[in-house]
Scaffold this motif. Structure first.
Motif, mmCIF file in Angstrom:
data_model
loop_
_atom_site.group_PDB
_atom_site.id
_atom_site.type_symbol
_atom_site.label_atom_id
_atom_site.label_comp_id
_atom_site.label_asym_id
_atom_site.label_seq_id
_atom_site.Cartn_x
_atom_site.Cartn_y
_atom_site.Cartn_z
ATOM 1 N N VAL A 134 7.732 9.888 -1.215
ATOM 2 C CA VAL A 134 7.358 8.813 -1.950
ATOM 3 C C VAL A 134 8.247 7.700 -2.280
ATOM 4 C CG1 VAL A 134 6.436 7.923 -4.358
ATOM 5 C CG2 VAL A 134 5.713 9.988 -3.243
ATOM 6 N N ALA A 188 2.418 2.148 -3.356
ATOM 7 C CA ALA A 188 1.397 2.331 -4.357
ATOM 8 C C ALA A 188 1.763 3.771 -4.831
ATOM 9 C CB ALA A 188 0.185 2.314 -4.072
ATOM 10 N N PRO A 189 1.898 4.884 -3.837
ATOM 11 C CA PRO A 189 2.374 6.047 -4.441
ATOM 12 C C PRO A 189 3.198 6.197 -5.596
ATOM 13 C CG PRO A 189 1.773 6.305 -2.067
ATOM 14 C CD PRO A 189 2.247 4.918 -2.668
ATOM 15 N N ALA A 190 4.413 5.423 -5.180
ATOM 16 C CA ALA A 190 5.643 5.307 -6.392
ATOM 17 C C ALA A 190 5.204 4.737 -7.662
ATOM 18 C CB ALA A 190 6.610 4.755 -5.691
ATOM 19 N N VAL A 227 9.101 15.667 -3.146
ATOM 20 C CA VAL A 227 7.989 14.568 -3.369
ATOM 21 C C VAL A 227 8.679 13.213 -3.637
ATOM 22 C CG1 VAL A 227 6.609 13.888 -5.321
ATOM 23 C CG2 VAL A 227 6.760 16.128 -4.603
ATOM 24 N N THR A 255 0.688 -1.115 0.062
ATOM 25 C CA THR A 255 0.011 -0.041 -0.087
ATOM 26 C C THR A 255 0.773 1.194 0.053
ATOM 27 O OG1 THR A 255 -1.814 -1.213 1.161
ATOM 28 C CG2 THR A 255 -1.974 1.297 1.339
ATOM 29 N N ILE A 256 1.969 1.114 0.598
ATOM 30 C CA ILE A 256 2.916 2.294 0.796
ATOM 31 C C ILE A 256 3.686 2.437 -0.559
ATOM 32 C CG2 ILE A 256 2.562 2.646 3.200
ATOM 33 C CD1 ILE A 256 5.286 1.414 3.651
ATOM 34 N N THR A 267 2.404 4.272 -8.769
ATOM 35 C CA THR A 267 1.178 5.508 -9.431
ATOM 36 C C THR A 267 1.800 6.343 -10.101
ATOM 37 O OG1 THR A 267 -0.499 4.940 -7.683
ATOM 38 C CG2 THR A 267 -0.837 6.725 -9.227
ATOM 39 N N ILE A 268 2.694 7.175 -9.644
ATOM 40 C CA ILE A 268 3.450 8.256 -10.540
ATOM 41 C C ILE A 268 4.346 7.402 -11.626
ATOM 42 C CG2 ILE A 268 5.280 9.918 -10.368
ATOM 43 C CD1 ILE A 268 4.548 10.450 -7.529
#
Length: 591
Positions: free
Chosen positions: A400, A16-18, A396, A13-14, A20-21
């Motif tokens: 991330v 996921a941001p990387a 950022v 889950t953590i 996603t980008i």
């Protein structure tokens, strides 16, 4: 509800941001490029046929492979003995030498390329010195040819060959070489049969990394070479800037990407902190033929008595040769360090010239070019834009990337390797391919020509650096400290903030610095996605080098050359701060 709670607690889950980008800016656009290259939805190889059907395209592709291979070979030939001498030096000398290698590695590639223009130009340092001493009557053609391209590329890539080799060589147990010598092996035999096979992971990793990066070189060949030295990246960049057919651009990009992926799949690239398995000794041809092995054994037995007689004499000669070996080693290191550091030193000295043109040595000292930089809005405005973008990228990507590294450290090895390689893709393939994919991604988001678009384009590569550095720090982190904090009543978030984060903060700060450097020095991707409306300092320098040859560039290059010293100081303070008793204090604070 339980499913949502499990997903929230999952380490992925953590991450996921990387991801996603990466998918939005690079992954999905890369798929679009591939579909465009095969003329989807009709699915035809017409674009590839058109590429290989033109002799000029094939020549540029072969020329790209040739230049990259030669530059990589030179880096290996120069870098291997240099890395060996650094790894075998005393601890103090080794630290100094590594810092001297890291400084040019952190220096702007554009500034280093400009330094060779100043040195190799018709009115540059070398030609001026040769004509002054009457060795030549006119300028010798040292620039705008293949020789200058090789010099510039090797100068930029040599630290990237030396550092992986040093890392592997420092982990080799030298007692194995001593054991081989004690059993009668000559020094050369002990080196080639024992030491060299053990250093092969560094040779393989450094060679592959340098070759792949060379495939995407754009600035250096364009600045130092002629039209006949153009590489495929220059060809692709010119097509993007002129709005050429995207099918042709996609095919060109994927041909370069296919070569890279083939090399990575065949030879592999270990970017993790775990060492490779012990390499197997090479199979020599005579080992396959029993008769040759018997003949060799027979002659070895005959030579035993003669070697025993020569032993006392060889002991005496070894002392004499050791002195000469030290002299040769110091000479090699001095030449390599001179090659790495002298160009930047020349630019710094010439930037203080008081003349209308750059001279070495200057006839007088002046700050006129630095004054010109700070008084010219175009220059300091571009610098401020680069700083703003770099800081945003650092923030950022650090947040991330740190979350991604922490999450990856909590998942299984198989899944971790796959996700890690996906995150590291932007720094393991040619930068021109990343730039073209980012261009398509920002077109989809309608962010071409905006600072937010440039920040996103820089962030995908910066996240990779943060993940690598923070993951290396987490590899040495004792998870039992976090477990102990949780056993004393601390919640997972509290344990992370109070225990894990303070212990891995050196890696986080180091990752942030590298993210900022990556963004501040980026020029290839920026030139594609800026849309001529976002002018960063590297873009301004590149424009000036190609068109105006304003001596103010020397002052800018000097400032960029001095920046690595600040990075080194920051990393030194971060990594070497005493931590004695910090773990106990943190646990007591949590309790």
């Amino acid at each position: 509800m339980q499913v949502i709670q499990k997903l929230a607690q999952s380490p992925l889950t953590i991450v996921a941001p990387a991801l996603t980008i990466l998918l939005i800016v690079f992954g999905v656009p890369a798929v679009q490029l591939f579909l465009e290259s095969v003329s989807a939805p009709n699915f035809s190889l017409r674009n590839y046929y058109l590429f290989f059907g033109q002799y000029a395209n094939v020549r540029v592709l072969l020329q790209t492979l040739e230049i990259s291979a030669v530059a990589t070979f030179i880096c290996l030939v120069v870098g291997y003995p240099t890395a060996y001498l650094i790894s075998t030096a005393s601890k103090r000398a080794r630290m100094i030498l590594i810092v001297l290698v890291v400084i040019p590695y952190l220096t702007s590639g554009l500034a280093r390329t400009y330094s060779w223009i100043v040195i190799l130009g018709d009115t540059g340092l070398l030609n001026s010195a040769l004509m002054h001493h009457r060795f030549i009557a006119g300028p010798f053609p040292l620039i705008y040819n293949r020789f200058a391209v090789y010099v510039g590329m090797v100068h930029i890539m040599l630290p990237m060959m030396i550092l992986p080799l040093v890392s592997v060589m420092m982990g080799i147990d030298t007692s194995l070489i001593s054991a081989a010598k004690s059993m009668g092996a000559r020094p050369s035999t002990a080196f080639w049969r024992v030491y060299f096979p053990l250093s092969m992971p560094g040779v393989r990793g450094g060679t592959l990394l340098v070759f792949v990066i060379c495939l995407g070189f754009y600035i250096t060949p364009a600045a130092l070479g002629s039209l006949g030295d153009a590489m495929l990246s220059t060809f692709i960049a010119s097509q993007v800037s002129t709005g050429y057919d995207m099918g042709t651009i996609s095919a060109s990009s994927f041909i370069l990407l296919a070569i890279t992926l083939m090399l990575l799949s065949v030879f592999g690239l270990n970017l993790s902190s775990a060492p490779d398995a012990a390499p197997k000794p090479p199979k020599v041809f005579y080992q396959r033929l029993g008769i040759l092995r018997l003949i060799r054994s027979y002659f070895n037995e005959i030579s035993v008595s003669s070697r025993a007689k020569r032993w006392p004499m060889e002991l005496y000669l070894a002392r004499i040769n050791a002195g000469w070996s030290r002299i040769c080693a110091r000479l090699i290191l001095a030449v390599v360090m001179f090659f790495l550091l002298f160009p930047e030193l020349v630019v710094i000295i010439m930037s203080f010239s008081n003349g209308a043109t750059l001279q070495f040595p200057p006839t007088g000292l002046s700050l006129q070019w630095y004054t010109s930089f700070f008084n010219n809005e175009a220059w300091y405005g571009a610098a401020w834009t680069s700083v703003k973008i770099g800081l945003a990228v650092a923030v950022v990507s650090t947040v991330v990337g740190t979350l991604a590294a922490f999450g990856l450290s909590r998942v299984g090895s198989g899944l971790r390797s796959f996700v890690t390689m996906a995150i590291l893709t932007p720094i393991t393939i040619p930068v021109i391919v990343v730039g073209v994919a980012s261009y398509v991604g920002l077109v989809n988001l309608d962010l071409i020509g905006t600072e937010r678009g440039v920040i996103l384009a820089h962030t995908i590569g910066a996240i990779s650096y943060v993940v690598v550095i923070v993951a290396a720090t987490l590899a040495n982190f004792d998870t039992r400290l976090e477990q102990a904090a949780r056993s004393m009543g601390a919640r997972p978030f509290t344990a992370f903030i109070r225990v894990t984060l303070p212990l891995i903060h050196p890696g986080i700060i180091g990752g942030a610095l590298f993210a900022f450097i990556h963004s501040f020095d980026e020029v290839v991707t920026t030139s594609l996605v800026s849309g001529y409306s976002v002018r960063t300092l590297p873009l301004k320098m590149w424009e000036n080098i190609r068109n105006e040859v304003d001596p103010t560039v020397a002052a800018v290059a000097s400032l960029l050359t001095l920046l690595p010293i600040l990075w080194i100081i920051a990393l030194y303070i971060t990594w070497w701060r005493p931590k004695a008793g910090s773990q106990v204090v943190m646990l007591e604070g949590v309790a």
